[in-house]
Enzyme design. Structure first.
Site, mmCIF file in Angstrom:
data_model
loop_
_atom_site.group_PDB
_atom_site.id
_atom_site.type_symbol
_atom_site.label_atom_id
_atom_site.label_comp_id
_atom_site.label_asym_id
_atom_site.label_seq_id
_atom_site.Cartn_x
_atom_site.Cartn_y
_atom_site.Cartn_z
ATOM 1 N N SER A 144 48.906 87.299 37.065
ATOM 2 C CA SER A 144 47.886 88.324 36.811
ATOM 3 C C SER A 144 48.128 88.913 35.430
ATOM 4 C CB SER A 144 48.003 89.449 37.857
ATOM 5 O OG SER A 144 47.218 90.570 37.486
ATOM 6 N N TYR A 157 52.999 95.751 41.989
ATOM 7 C CA TYR A 157 52.187 94.548 41.775
ATOM 8 C C TYR A 157 52.540 93.903 40.429
ATOM 9 C CZ TYR A 157 48.066 91.536 41.594
ATOM 10 O OH TYR A 157 47.224 90.453 41.506
HETATM 11 N N1 LIG Z 1 41.151 89.405 42.665
HETATM 12 C C1 LIG Z 1 41.725 89.818 41.562
HETATM 13 O O1 LIG Z 1 41.256 90.710 40.838
HETATM 14 C C2 LIG Z 1 42.995 89.162 41.096
HETATM 15 C C3 LIG Z 1 43.388 89.353 39.763
HETATM 16 C C4 LIG Z 1 44.558 88.762 39.304
HETATM 17 C C5 LIG Z 1 45.319 87.992 40.176
HETATM 18 N N2 LIG Z 1 44.921 87.841 41.460
HETATM 19 C C6 LIG Z 1 45.780 87.025 42.328
HETATM 20 O O2 LIG Z 1 45.040 85.926 42.809
HETATM 21 C C7 LIG Z 1 45.552 85.538 44.087
HETATM 22 C C8 LIG Z 1 44.400 85.445 45.064
HETATM 23 O O3 LIG Z 1 43.752 86.704 45.110
HETATM 24 P P1 LIG Z 1 42.330 86.916 45.800
HETATM 25 O O4 LIG Z 1 41.684 87.996 45.037
HETATM 26 O O5 LIG Z 1 41.631 85.625 45.997
HETATM 27 O O6 LIG Z 1 42.849 87.525 47.200
HETATM 28 P P2 LIG Z 1 42.255 87.499 48.692
HETATM 29 O O7 LIG Z 1 42.801 88.714 49.348
HETATM 30 O O8 LIG Z 1 40.777 87.277 48.669
HETATM 31 O O9 LIG Z 1 42.954 86.191 49.309
HETATM 32 C C9 LIG Z 1 44.346 86.110 49.483
HETATM 33 C C10 LIG Z 1 44.640 85.160 50.626
HETATM 34 O O10 LIG Z 1 46.076 85.101 50.786
HETATM 35 C C11 LIG Z 1 46.368 85.078 52.162
HETATM 36 N N3 LIG Z 1 47.735 85.544 52.399
HETATM 37 C C12 LIG Z 1 48.200 86.822 52.311
HETATM 38 N N4 LIG Z 1 49.498 86.865 52.671
HETATM 39 C C13 LIG Z 1 49.854 85.587 52.968
HETATM 40 C C14 LIG Z 1 51.058 84.995 53.403
HETATM 41 N N5 LIG Z 1 52.168 85.732 53.651
HETATM 42 N N6 LIG Z 1 51.101 83.663 53.603
HETATM 43 C C15 LIG Z 1 49.988 82.917 53.395
HETATM 44 N N7 LIG Z 1 48.808 83.423 53.001
HETATM 45 C C16 LIG Z 1 48.745 84.745 52.791
HETATM 46 C C17 LIG Z 1 45.322 86.009 52.792
HETATM 47 O O11 LIG Z 1 45.187 85.774 54.175
HETATM 48 C C18 LIG Z 1 44.090 85.645 51.983
HETATM 49 O O12 LIG Z 1 43.354 84.608 52.607
HETATM 50 C C19 LIG Z 1 46.617 86.587 44.456
HETATM 51 O O13 LIG Z 1 47.896 86.071 44.124
HETATM 52 C C20 LIG Z 1 46.265 87.757 43.564
HETATM 53 O O14 LIG Z 1 47.395 88.564 43.278
HETATM 54 C C21 LIG Z 1 43.765 88.386 41.948
#
Ligand SMILES: NC(=O)c1ccc[n+]([C@@H]2O[C@H](COP(=O)([O-])OP(=O)(O)OC[C@H]3O[C@@H](n4cnc5c(N)ncnc54)[C@H](O)[C@@H]3O)[C@@H](O)[C@H]2O)c1
Length: 258
Positions: A144, A157
């Site tokens: 991120s 985070y």
């Molecule tokens: N959305 C944003 O703004 C953003 C920005 C930068 C980075 N990210 C990163 O991108 C990645 C995906 O984010 P997203 O926005 O798609 O999130 P999201 O919440 O839509 O999806 C995350 C998924 O991870 C699964 N998960 C959570 N804990 C878990 C575990 N212990 N084992 C297996 N699966 C697990 C959840 O069930 C969910 O399906 C994350 O690593 C997040 O930190 C997101």
């Protein structure tokens, strides 16, 4: 370009958001995709979308915080498809808080998913990649911008995502002679259920105003979309990126350029 035919990919957290989009795109580009998530119905529904489009998917109920769960998951993938060529460490969770607003329990929870999760999956996947013939593979970590620059009140985070960037670099260097590449993507704010959960947890009663602020916070004037992140993961996983390793690729609508 960017075909993944004959390759098997594990995408963690693939039941939602960015991971879902990566799983769908990888499958459309020819990979057999193991849709890994702690939320099995969510993983099943993404796998159904993939197989419904005529592509190949496996469903994996996997908890990345638990090494035994990850080991069993990778064993199941290898038993079914013969190898593991691509790992996308996407599963992640967030929270809002400065250092003094972060409880030890919250800190441990974020470390366990975002840092131990990447460690566990990389450990098991790299052992498999080193053992298989032909040896090698590629890892894409979803970090991120919060690991690159300070985002207000994202102490835990940001800490975990800084660790993901560091793990990416170590892994890239330590296995560079063994045919394993490792890169990370640093997204800015991407409109997914992750952001939706944040809005309802921290800004209930002002969801739409806060959503508008989140759009406006990005220099480009809006949040990113999962389908704008997945193509970079595809590139990094593909043979076209053979010269790319140890890189932090930022997709943030200009946030870190400001
Ligand atoms: N959305 C944003 O703004 C953003 C920005 C930068 C980075 N990210 C990163 O991108 C990645 C995906 O984010 P997203 O926005 O798609 O999130 P999201 O919440 O839509 O999806 C995350 C998924 O991870 C699964 N998960 C959570 N804990 C878990 C575990 N212990 N084992 C297996 N699966 C697990 C959840 O069930 C969910 O399906 C994350 O690593 C997040 O930190 C997101």
């Amino acid at each position: 370009m960017f075909r993944l035919d004959g390759k098997t990919a594990l995408v963690t957290g693939a039941g939602s958001g960015i991971g879902r989009e990566i799983a769908l795109l990888f499958a459309a580009q020819g990979a057999t995709v193991a849709v890994g998530d702690i939320d099995e119905p969510a993983a099943q529904s993404v796998a159904d979308e993939i197989t419904g489009a005529g592509d190949a998917a496996l469903v994996l109920r996997i908890d990345v915080t638990d090494l035994a769960s990850v080991t069993g998951g990778v064993e199941a993938i290898v038993a079914q498809s013969g190898g593991l060529h691509i790992l996308v460490n996407n599963a992640g969770i967030g929270m809002v808080g400065s250092l003094t607003e972060t409880s030890p329990e919250d800190f441990a929870r974020l470390m366990s998913v975002n840092v131990y999760g990447v460690y566990h999956c990389s450990l098991v996947a790299i052992n498999q990649m080193l053992d298989q013939d032909p040896r090698g593979g590629t890892i894409v970590n979803i970090a991120s911008v919060a690991g690159q620059v300070a985002v207000a009140r994202r102490f835990a985070y940001g800490t975990t995502k800084g660790a993901v960037i560091s793990m990416t670099q170590s892994t890239a260097m330590d296995y560079i002679d063994q045919g394993i590449r490792c890169n990370c993507i640093c997204p800015g704010t991407v409109e997914t259920p992750f952001v939706e959960a944040y809005l309802h947890r921290y800004h209930a009663g002002e969801v739409e105003e806060t959503r508008a602020q989140l759009h406006a916070r990005q220099p480009i004037g809006r949040m990113g979309r999962p389908e704008e992140i997945a193509p970079l993961a595809l590139y990094l996983a593909s043979d076209e990126a053979a010269y790319v390793t140890g890189a932090q690729m930022t997709i943030d609508g200009g946030l870190t350029a400001r």
